[in-house]
Design a protein around this motif. Structure first.
Motif, PDB file in Angstrom:
ATOM      1  N   ASP A   1       0.841  -1.189   0.000  1.00 28.39           N
ATOM      2  CA  ASP A   1       0.000   0.000   0.000  1.00 28.39           C
ATOM      3  C   ASP A   1       0.884   1.249   0.000  1.00 28.39           C
ATOM      4  N   ASP A   2       0.575   2.234  -0.861  1.00 32.34           N
ATOM      5  CA  ASP A   2       1.431   3.415  -1.009  1.00 32.34           C
ATOM      6  C   ASP A   2       1.626   4.154   0.310  1.00 32.34           C
ATOM      7  N   ASP A   3       0.547   4.430   1.017  1.00 29.60           N
ATOM      8  CA  ASP A   3       0.655   5.220   2.250  1.00 29.60           C
ATOM      9  C   ASP A   3       1.418   4.466   3.336  1.00 29.60           C
ATOM     10  N   ALA A   4       1.119   3.173   3.489  1.00 29.55           N
ATOM     11  CA  ALA A   4       1.813   2.377   4.503  1.00 29.55           C
ATOM     12  C   ALA A   4       3.286   2.218   4.148  1.00 29.55           C
ATOM     13  N   ALA A   5       3.569   2.073   2.851  1.00 26.56           N
ATOM     14  CA  ALA A   5       4.960   1.949   2.419  1.00 26.56           C
ATOM     15  C   ALA A   5       5.731   3.227   2.693  1.00 26.56           C
ATOM     16  N   ASN A   6       5.093   4.367   2.442  1.00 25.66           N
ATOM     17  CA  ASN A   6       5.738   5.654   2.722  1.00 25.66           C
ATOM     18  C   ASN A   6       6.023   5.794   4.212  1.00 25.66           C
ATOM     19  N   ALA A   7       5.071   5.368   5.048  1.00 25.01           N
ATOM     20  CA  ALA A   7       5.269   5.446   6.498  1.00 25.01           C
ATOM     21  C   ALA A   7       6.428   4.566   6.930  1.00 25.01           C
ATOM     22  N   PHE A   8       6.519   3.372   6.351  1.00 25.15           N
ATOM     23  CA  PHE A   8       7.618   2.471   6.707  1.00 25.15           C
ATOM     24  C   PHE A   8       8.958   3.098   6.332  1.00 25.15           C
ATOM     25  N   GLY A   9       9.078   3.561   5.079  1.00 27.13           N
ATOM     26  CA  GLY A   9      10.354   4.083   4.604  1.00 27.13           C
ATOM     27  C   GLY A   9      10.804   5.319   5.346  1.00 27.13           C
ATOM     28  N   VAL A  10       9.906   6.273   5.521  1.00 21.22           N
ATOM     29  CA  VAL A  10      10.266   7.523   6.191  1.00 21.22           C
ATOM     30  C   VAL A  10      10.646   7.258   7.644  1.00 21.22           C
ATOM     31  N   THR A  11       9.864   6.429   8.323  1.00 19.49           N
ATOM     32  CA  THR A  11      10.176   6.126   9.727  1.00 19.49           C
ATOM     33  C   THR A  11      11.516   5.416   9.845  1.00 19.49           C
ATOM     34  N   PHE A  12      11.779   4.472   8.951  1.00 19.44           N
ATOM     35  CA  PHE A  12      13.044   3.732   9.006  1.00 19.44           C
ATOM     36  C   PHE A  12      14.233   4.675   8.897  1.00 19.44           C
TER      37      PHE A  12
END
Length: 746
Positions: free
Chosen positions: A353-364
């Protein structure tokens, strides 16, 4: 200490300590128990089976200290594969009692781990290329009949969200490339490549947004990266390859389409099956190309659909290949990056999912830039994705490979307030770290000698710089770790330092192991030398010197099973290097005598010393052409005819194999192909039961002894001795070729 150093509020209250000094009455360790912040190592392998029914998952579960629990469960791929396909398609929302995650937990997780699941321990999964194909992050232990949370609305998060989980790929080969230089930190960020995508592939605006956000984070950090961002039209195949292979990157982040074994039209207009990252224009960045990166990046984050798995048709094909004994997960992009030598690799296992993927990457990246470890940063990123989209399984798609304690490289600053580069706050932490390495190597939880050797070298470097090398406990711990790695010269140096220290408490074991390693090293170097350059007199003198050391120690402190067995080992090596001399037969007799004395101290389970005494007498008889004592013959046959139980531990299985090799010497007939095959089965089972390269090296040393001892003897025994030596050489070649790292350990 590191918490104090990194927290300005705490620094305003506490002075920054240089190290923790032990005081009288202090305890070097916390009370024995599970460390909630520690990482439980779980090695999962899927050995090749002769038939589909033979496929199984072998678990080696670290329990702390130098022990491990071994479990084997059936890998019913016909049942598991459809569940994995449902996972990849995001079928069954989180929380469903019949979700694939809950079913896979029931099918793939050993009962002992199920019982520990509620402990929420951090777990480090050490996987081979076959077991890495399973979506371990998605396993769901939320069983409503146990938790009482109800069927449709579980109150707790899944295990990989509640606690940290990282992967490591079980590799025996050293990294193909070295890390970036210590200069400026550089990052390459690629999002939604702009060339014409293949038919049926849509544009990825979410990938472009993700790349923008991550590039912004990296270039605006307190210690900014030199960021090169390629998105949309700027991300042509030519420009991507120019940047990727023309520079040394610390971080490479790619957000794009990915394919595995998909039929696509190439840049030349012909259709062929491709695997890798879709750059558009018929170009796919595949594993062979990635292997040509000039250096291995510290972090590679590949946020592509399907790269951690294979599509439905290819999955069926790969499953059939696996059933035939040839698992082919090695073609995936993630595996190739790990083989290249990347310190940390994150790859999405299915469409996210685009939004969840963005959250994962930015947080990491935000966490890593703030100094978090890889294990902590990936866990917080997984939580962020889960909290944002609980009805999506994107949180479980990310397979995170790397050292859980890895941190980003920090550029040296002149400021005195920078965080200490020290790994340890006190010497006992360094001792425990070295002991953990030797323990993990000994029980087979770690088989990557290269990575473990680097860890030992880092401990040694810090110990030298902090003037801890005068500590006998530390030198013994380092010696044990070096010995497990097969680094006998370095281990000997550490033991010598421990013996020379003022701390007498560690001297007895240090003297024993120093003598053992010197004798082993002498034979190893003797065998490696060419026939023209071998110096038997020097080798014999070295072994005799260590034998006298052990005899003097025995006279001073009394006999023990270990000391007598080590003396027997010295006599065995004296016989081995003097096989063409009458001295060999006398050494074999003395070998048998020492092991007989050890048997008297062994109690109800004489095991190894008894077999070695039998082997010595059997070799004497075979060299001279006489028959073995009838009682010896009968005892060896009874041991060899016992049932080979798969539940036995490593040394129990090796003892059974040793009984077979001794029987081959005792019996008058030439050992057969079937005899060798039975022994090979035992070796394979032993390897699965917490085997390690160093342990298997002890097997090859015994086989080398037989090869050498039968190189000479009475003339009338020449034919049989030659056949025995060839038979043992074939077994040794099998061990060295079948089990990764064994030959290197020698």
């Amino acid at each position: 200490m590191k918490t104090v150093e990194s927290d300005p509020a705490m620094l305003s209250v506490f002075d920054r300590p240089n190290e923790v000094r032990p005081c009288g009455g202090g305890r070097p360790h916390a009370p024995i128990g599970r460390d909630p912040n520690g990482w439980q190592p779980i090695q999962i392998t899927m050995p090749r089976g002769e038939t589909p029914a033979d496929r199984s998952l072998s678990f080696t579960i670290g329990g702390g200290f130098a022990r491990a629990e071994a479990r084997t469960i059936a890998a019913d791929l016909d049942l598991v594969a459809p569940l994995m396909r449902r996972t990849f398609r995001n079928i069954d929302l989180d929380g469903s009692p019949t979700s694939p995650g809950r079913t896979l937990f029931g099918l793939l997780w050993p009962e002992s781990l199920k019982n520990q699941s509620a402990d929420d321990r951090n777990r480090r999964l050490i996987l081979d290329e076959a077991s890495a194909a399973f979506p371990w992050e998605l396993l769901d232990d939320r069983r409503p009949w146990i938790s009482g949370d109800g069927v449709s609305a579980p109150a707790r998060e899944p295990p990989a969200v509640r606690a940290r989980m990282v992967r490591q790929l079980l590799q025996m080969r050293p990294p193909a490339k070295g890390p970036p230089s210590r200069g400026e930190r550089r990052a390459l960020v690629i999002g939604d490549p702009g060339a014409e995508p293949p038919e049926g592939f849509r544009r990825l605006p979410g990938a472009k947004a993700e790349a923008d956000a991550i590039a912004n984070l990296l270039q605006n950090d307190q210690q900014p990266y030199g960021v090169t961002k390629l998105v949309e039209a700027a991300a042509t195949p030519e420009q991507i390859c120019k940047q990727l292979f023309g520079q040394a990157w610390d971080i490479v982040h790619i957000s794009a389409h990915g394919v595995v074994d998909s039929l696509l039209t190439g840049s030349d207009g012909t259709k062929r099956r491709m695997t890798g990252i879709v750059l558009g224009g018929g170009v796919v960045l595949g594993p062979p190309t990635l292997s040509k990166l000039p250096v291995s990046p510290s972090i590679v984050f590949v946020n592509c659909c399907n790269l951690g798995k294979i599509d439905e048709v290819a999955e069926d094909k790969a499953r059939q290949e696996s059933l035939e004994g040839r698992p082919e997960f090695a073609a995936s992009v993630a595996v190739e990056l790990i083989k290249l030598g990347a310190r940390c690799v994150i790859v999405a296992g299915w469409e996210v999912d685009d939004d969840a993927a963005n959250a994962f990457g930015v947080t990491f990246y935000a966490q890593m830039l703030q100094g978090a470890t890889f294990g902590d940063a990936t866990w917080r990123a997984r939580r962020a994705a889960y909290d944002l989209k609980r009805k999506s399984n994107t949180w479980g798609a990310y397979q995170c490979y790397g050292d859980p304690d890895y941190r980003l490289r920090v550029v040296a600053l002149d400021s005195p307030a920078r965080i200490s580069d020290h790994q340890f706050d006190a010497i006992f932490e360094a001792i425990e770290a070295a002991q953990r390495i030797s323990g993990d190597l000994n029980i087979g939880l770690e088989r990557d000698d290269t990575d473990q050797r680097i860890r030992v070298e880092r401990i040694e470097e810090e110990a030298k710089s902090r003037k801890w090398y005068g500590s006998a406990p530390l030198r013994v711990a380092l010696a044990e770790a070096r010995a497990e790695l097969g680094d006998l010269s370095e281990a000997i140096d550490h033991y010598m330092a421990a013996v020379a220290s003022a701390d007498a408490g560690f001297k007895v074991r240090a003297v024993e192991q120093l003598a053992n390693l010197r004798a082993r090293k002498a034979v190893r170097e003797y065998r490696k030398a060419s026939a023209e350059t071998r110096d038997p007199a020097t080798t014999v003198a070295t072994i005799n010197g260590e034998l006298q050391r052990l005899q003097s120690l025995t006279e001073a402190v009394g006999p023990s099973l270990e000391r007598l067995s080590l003396q027997g080992g010295c006599w065995k090596r004296l016989a081995q290097v003097q096989a063409s001399s009458p001295a060999a037969d006398e050494a074999l007799r003395r070998m048998a005598d020492c092991y007989d004395q050890a048997v008297e101290l062994a109690g109800n389970d004489p095991g190894y010393p008894w077999l070695m005494a039998c082997a010595a007498r059997a070799c004497l008889a075979a060299r001279s052409g006489t028959e073995c004592d009838s009682a010896l013959d009968q005892a060896v046959r009874e041991q060899a005819n016992s049932t080979l139980a798969d539940k036995d531990d490593f040394w129990g299985l090796i003892r059974w194999a040793d009984a077979q090799t001794t029987l081959a010497i005792v019996q008058q007939s030439t050992p057969s192909f079937e005899d060798a095959e039975r022994i090979k089965v035992a070796y394979r089972r032993a390897w699965r039961h917490v085997g390690s390269p160093v342990k298997m090296r002890s097997v090859t040393e015994q086989l080398e002894f037989y090869e050498d001892i039968f190189s000479d003897g009475a003339p009338e025994t020449a034919t049989r001795r030659k056949s025995l030596a060839a038979w043992f050489a074939e077994l040794r070649n099998f061990v060295e070729s079948e089990f990764p790292g064994v030959k290197a350990a020698g």
